[in-house]
Design a protein around this motif. Structure first.
Motif, PDB file in Angstrom:
ATOM      1  N   LEU A  98      -5.465 -10.697 -84.180  1.00 21.99           N
ATOM      2  CA  LEU A  98      -5.290 -10.483 -82.741  1.00 21.99           C
ATOM      3  C   LEU A  98      -4.135 -11.314 -82.180  1.00 21.99           C
ATOM      4  CD1 LEU A  98      -9.043 -10.467 -81.634  1.00 21.99           C
ATOM      5  CD2 LEU A  98      -7.471  -8.520 -81.542  1.00 21.99           C
ATOM      6  N   ASN A  99      -3.773 -12.377 -82.882  1.00 26.27           N
ATOM      7  CA  ASN A  99      -2.702 -13.276 -82.423  1.00 26.27           C
ATOM      8  C   ASN A  99      -1.630 -13.445 -83.499  1.00 26.27           C
ATOM      9  OD1 ASN A  99      -4.065 -14.606 -79.811  1.00 26.27           O
ATOM     10  ND2 ASN A  99      -5.598 -14.524 -81.418  1.00 26.27           N
ATOM     11  N   PHE A 100      -1.456 -12.414 -84.311  1.00 25.11           N
ATOM     12  CA  PHE A 100      -0.658 -12.532 -85.525  1.00 25.11           C
ATOM     13  C   PHE A 100       0.778 -12.990 -85.268  1.00 25.11           C
ATOM     14  CE2 PHE A 100       0.498 -10.539 -89.802  1.00 25.11           C
ATOM     15  CZ  PHE A 100      -0.090 -11.585 -90.494  1.00 25.11           C
ATOM     16  N   VAL A 101       1.463 -12.300 -84.372  1.00 26.01           N
ATOM     17  CA  VAL A 101       2.872 -12.626 -84.112  1.00 26.01           C
ATOM     18  C   VAL A 101       2.994 -14.034 -83.552  1.00 26.01           C
ATOM     19  CG1 VAL A 101       4.920 -12.014 -82.771  1.00 26.01           C
ATOM     20  CG2 VAL A 101       3.522 -10.211 -83.791  1.00 26.01           C
ATOM     21  N   LYS A 106       4.563 -19.768 -84.284  1.00 26.83           N
ATOM     22  CA  LYS A 106       4.227 -21.175 -84.064  1.00 26.83           C
ATOM     23  C   LYS A 106       4.091 -21.960 -85.357  1.00 26.83           C
ATOM     24  CE  LYS A 106       1.938 -21.055 -79.538  1.00 26.83           C
ATOM     25  NZ  LYS A 106       0.689 -21.354 -78.807  1.00 26.83           N
ATOM     26  N   ILE A 107       3.737 -21.261 -86.444  1.00 30.19           N
ATOM     27  CA  ILE A 107       3.457 -21.959 -87.702  1.00 30.19           C
ATOM     28  C   ILE A 107       4.318 -21.354 -88.810  1.00 30.19           C
ATOM     29  CG2 ILE A 107       1.635 -22.783 -89.250  1.00 30.19           C
ATOM     30  CD1 ILE A 107      -0.394 -22.112 -87.065  1.00 30.19           C
ATOM     31  N   PRO A 108       5.526 -21.864 -88.990  1.00 29.85           N
ATOM     32  CA  PRO A 108       6.449 -21.328 -89.999  1.00 29.85           C
ATOM     33  C   PRO A 108       5.859 -21.287 -91.409  1.00 29.85           C
ATOM     34  CG  PRO A 108       7.585 -22.861 -88.546  1.00 29.85           C
ATOM     35  CD  PRO A 108       6.133 -22.961 -88.221  1.00 29.85           C
ATOM     36  N   GLN A 109       4.981 -22.240 -91.728  1.00 27.41           N
ATOM     37  CA  GLN A 109       4.375 -22.273 -93.055  1.00 27.41           C
ATOM     38  C   GLN A 109       3.571 -20.999 -93.315  1.00 27.41           C
ATOM     39  OE1 GLN A 109       2.171 -25.882 -94.065  1.00 27.41           O
ATOM     40  NE2 GLN A 109       0.822 -24.729 -95.401  1.00 27.41           N
ATOM     41  N   TYR A 114       3.006 -15.510 -95.562  1.00 24.68           N
ATOM     42  CA  TYR A 114       2.790 -14.078 -95.355  1.00 24.68           C
ATOM     43  C   TYR A 114       3.896 -13.255 -96.015  1.00 24.68           C
ATOM     44  CZ  TYR A 114       2.002  -9.624 -93.041  1.00 24.68           C
ATOM     45  OH  TYR A 114       1.759  -8.293 -92.801  1.00 24.68           O
ATOM     46  N   GLU A 115       5.125 -13.698 -95.889  1.00 23.58           N
ATOM     47  CA  GLU A 115       6.244 -12.990 -96.512  1.00 23.58           C
ATOM     48  C   GLU A 115       6.085 -12.951 -98.033  1.00 23.58           C
ATOM     49  OE1 GLU A 115       9.779 -14.910 -95.179  1.00 23.58           O
ATOM     50  OE2 GLU A 115       9.641 -14.118 -93.138  1.00 23.58           O
ATOM     51  N   LYS A 116       5.683 -14.074 -98.599  1.00 24.39           N
ATOM     52  CA  LYS A 116       5.481 -14.151-100.051  1.00 24.39           C
ATOM     53  C   LYS A 116       4.325 -13.252-100.479  1.00 24.39           C
ATOM     54  CE  LYS A 116       4.696 -17.508-103.770  1.00 24.39           C
ATOM     55  NZ  LYS A 116       4.467 -18.941-104.086  1.00 24.39           N
ATOM     56  N   ILE A 117       3.247 -13.283 -99.702  1.00 25.78           N
ATOM     57  CA  ILE A 117       2.070 -12.468-100.010  1.00 25.78           C
ATOM     58  C   ILE A 117       2.421 -10.983 -99.958  1.00 25.78           C
ATOM     59  CG2 ILE A 117      -0.194 -11.736 -99.125  1.00 25.78           C
ATOM     60  CD1 ILE A 117      -0.430 -14.730 -98.137  1.00 25.78           C
ATOM     61  N   THR A 118       3.177 -10.584 -98.949  1.00 22.28           N
ATOM     62  CA  THR A 118       3.544  -9.182 -98.784  1.00 22.28           C
ATOM     63  C   THR A 118       4.276  -8.659-100.013  1.00 22.28           C
ATOM     64  OG1 THR A 118       3.712  -9.457 -96.381  1.00 22.28           O
ATOM     65  CG2 THR A 118       4.792  -7.535 -97.332  1.00 22.28           C
ATOM     66  N   MET A 119       5.209  -9.427-100.527  1.00 18.75           N
ATOM     67  CA  MET A 119       5.957  -9.020-101.711  1.00 18.75           C
ATOM     68  C   MET A 119       5.042  -8.949-102.938  1.00 18.75           C
ATOM     69  SD  MET A 119       8.930  -8.340-100.699  1.00 18.75           S
ATOM     70  CE  MET A 119       9.640  -8.100-102.326  1.00 18.75           C
ATOM     71  N   GLY A 120       4.188  -9.954-103.083  1.00 14.55           N
ATOM     72  CA  GLY A 120       3.280  -9.968-104.228  1.00 14.55           C
ATOM     73  C   GLY A 120       2.284  -8.832-104.195  1.00 14.55           C
ATOM     74  N   ARG A 121       1.725  -8.570-103.009  1.00 12.66           N
ATOM     75  CA  ARG A 121       0.751  -7.494-102.866  1.00 12.66           C
ATOM     76  C   ARG A 121       1.378  -6.136-103.179  1.00 12.66           C
ATOM     77  NH1 ARG A 121      -2.900 -10.807-103.130  1.00 12.66           N
ATOM     78  NH2 ARG A 121      -4.189 -11.478-101.389  1.00 12.66           N
ATOM     79  N   LYS A 122       2.612  -5.945-102.787  1.00  7.93           N
ATOM     80  CA  LYS A 122       3.275  -4.669-103.051  1.00  7.93           C
ATOM     81  C   LYS A 122       3.313  -4.395-104.549  1.00  7.93           C
ATOM     82  CE  LYS A 122       7.420  -1.961-102.104  1.00  7.93           C
ATOM     83  NZ  LYS A 122       8.741  -1.900-101.434  1.00  7.93           N
ATOM     84  N   ASN A 123       3.645  -5.410-105.333  1.00  7.79           N
ATOM     85  CA  ASN A 123       3.674  -5.242-106.786  1.00  7.79           C
ATOM     86  C   ASN A 123       2.277  -4.983-107.346  1.00  7.79           C
ATOM     87  OD1 ASN A 123       6.470  -5.707-106.868  1.00  7.79           O
ATOM     88  ND2 ASN A 123       6.201  -7.924-107.080  1.00  7.79           N
ATOM     89  N   GLU A 124       1.278  -5.686-106.789  1.00  5.49           N
ATOM     90  CA  GLU A 124      -0.094  -5.478-107.250  1.00  5.49           C
ATOM     91  C   GLU A 124      -0.563  -4.058-106.939  1.00  5.49           C
ATOM     92  OE1 GLU A 124      -2.373  -9.737-106.972  1.00  5.49           O
ATOM     93  OE2 GLU A 124      -1.678  -8.891-105.086  1.00  5.49           O
ATOM     94  N   PHE A 125      -0.252  -3.591-105.730  1.00  4.56           N
ATOM     95  CA  PHE A 125      -0.647  -2.241-105.353  1.00  4.56           C
ATOM     96  C   PHE A 125       0.038  -1.192-106.226  1.00  4.56           C
ATOM     97  CE2 PHE A 125      -2.062  -3.739-100.994  1.00  4.56           C
ATOM     98  CZ  PHE A 125      -3.376  -3.322-101.151  1.00  4.56           C
ATOM     99  N   GLN A 126       1.297  -1.421-106.577  1.00  4.86           N
ATOM    100  CA  GLN A 126       2.008  -0.473-107.427  1.00  4.86           C
ATOM    101  C   GLN A 126       1.294  -0.324-108.770  1.00  4.86           C
ATOM    102  OE1 GLN A 126       3.890   0.730-104.739  1.00  4.86           O
ATOM    103  NE2 GLN A 126       5.172   1.345-106.432  1.00  4.86           N
ATOM    104  N   THR A 127       0.830  -1.437-109.324  1.00  6.80           N
ATOM    105  CA  THR A 127       0.088  -1.405-110.588  1.00  6.80           C
ATOM    106  C   THR A 127      -1.228  -0.658-110.425  1.00  6.80           C
ATOM    107  OG1 THR A 127       1.043  -3.525-111.262  1.00  6.80           O
ATOM    108  CG2 THR A 127      -0.973  -2.826-112.385  1.00  6.80           C
ATOM    109  N   ILE A 128      -1.922  -0.929-109.321  1.00  7.07           N
ATOM    110  CA  ILE A 128      -3.205  -0.269-109.047  1.00  7.07           C
ATOM    111  C   ILE A 128      -3.012   1.229-108.876  1.00  7.07           C
ATOM    112  CG2 ILE A 128      -5.030  -0.027-107.316  1.00  7.07           C
ATOM    113  CD1 ILE A 128      -4.770  -3.116-106.917  1.00  7.07           C
TER     114      ILE A 128
END
Length: 207
Positions: A98-101, A106-109, A114-128
């Motif tokens: 609800l407050n994602f953006v 506010k929290i660069p970390q 999230y950016e790292k997760i997005t890239m990793g998940r894309k590869n995982e989904f491709q395998t699935i």
């Protein structure tokens, strides 16, 4: 339960119930009946608590992804179970979505995570997705651009359904999870083999 764990649990509940922008460390300390100093011994700022909560969300989702990835035989039911349980988890951490953006700014970390997760998940989904084709759940001759964009479509729906529900339908928890998990599942329907489409309609649409 240790004090640190109580702080995280209470903060998550208060953020979900009252809104991320309405809760400070003082509110959390008061709810726990501890001094602000005691809380600040563990977390200096509310942002530090949110970092831990976000990490816990990622850990839960990692377990879900690993379970689906490691399943020797992937079925339509396993895809639905993954989707449904993902939405249950997301609802448990709904204040983040609800407050994602705002949180990312506010929290660069967390933004970097999230950016790292997005890239990793894309590869995982491709395998699935490839496994679903091998198991004859998905059609084998799907265009590459459909498969390549599918993970992005999933992210768009999964990351925003809580906001959409809060603004429009306002469904209670159980109804919301069922409704929106089916909306995401409907993405897969055109990709299914004909017999799987019939199975999908029988088990998830015509109930």
């Amino acid at each position: 339960m240790k004090t640190k764990e109580k702080i995280i649990s209470t903060a998550l509940r208060l953020f979900n119930e009252k809104g991320y922008n309405n809760i400070t460390t003082r509110h959390i300390a008061a709810e726990l009946n501890i001094s602000p100093g005691n809380l600040h011994y563990h977390f200096k700022h509310s942002e530090d608590i949110i970092k831990v909560i976000f990490s816990e969300l990622i850990i839960e989702m990692d377990k879900m992804m690993n379970n689906l990835n490691e399943a020797e035989v992937k079925t339509l039911e396993s895809l639905f179970d993954f989707t449904f349980h993902t939405y249950e988890i997301f609802y448990s951490y709904r204040f983040i979505f609800l407050n994602f953006v705002d949180i990312l700014k506010k929290i660069p970390q967390i933004e970097a995570q999230y950016e790292k997760i997005t890239m990793g998940r894309k590869n995982e989904f491709q395998t699935i997705f490839s496994d679903f084709q091998k198991n004859k759940i998905f059609q084998e001759n799907l265009p590459d651009f459909i498969i390549e964009n599918l993970s992005t479509q999933i992210f768009i729906i999964a990351d925003n359904w809580v906001t959409h529900n809060s603004i429009t339908l306002k469904l209670p928890k159980d109804e919301a999870i069922k409704h929106y998990s089916l909306i995401q599942m409907n993405l897969f329907y055109p990709l299914l083999n004909p017999e799987q489409q019939e199975l999908y309609k029988l088990n998830y649409i015509n109930k």
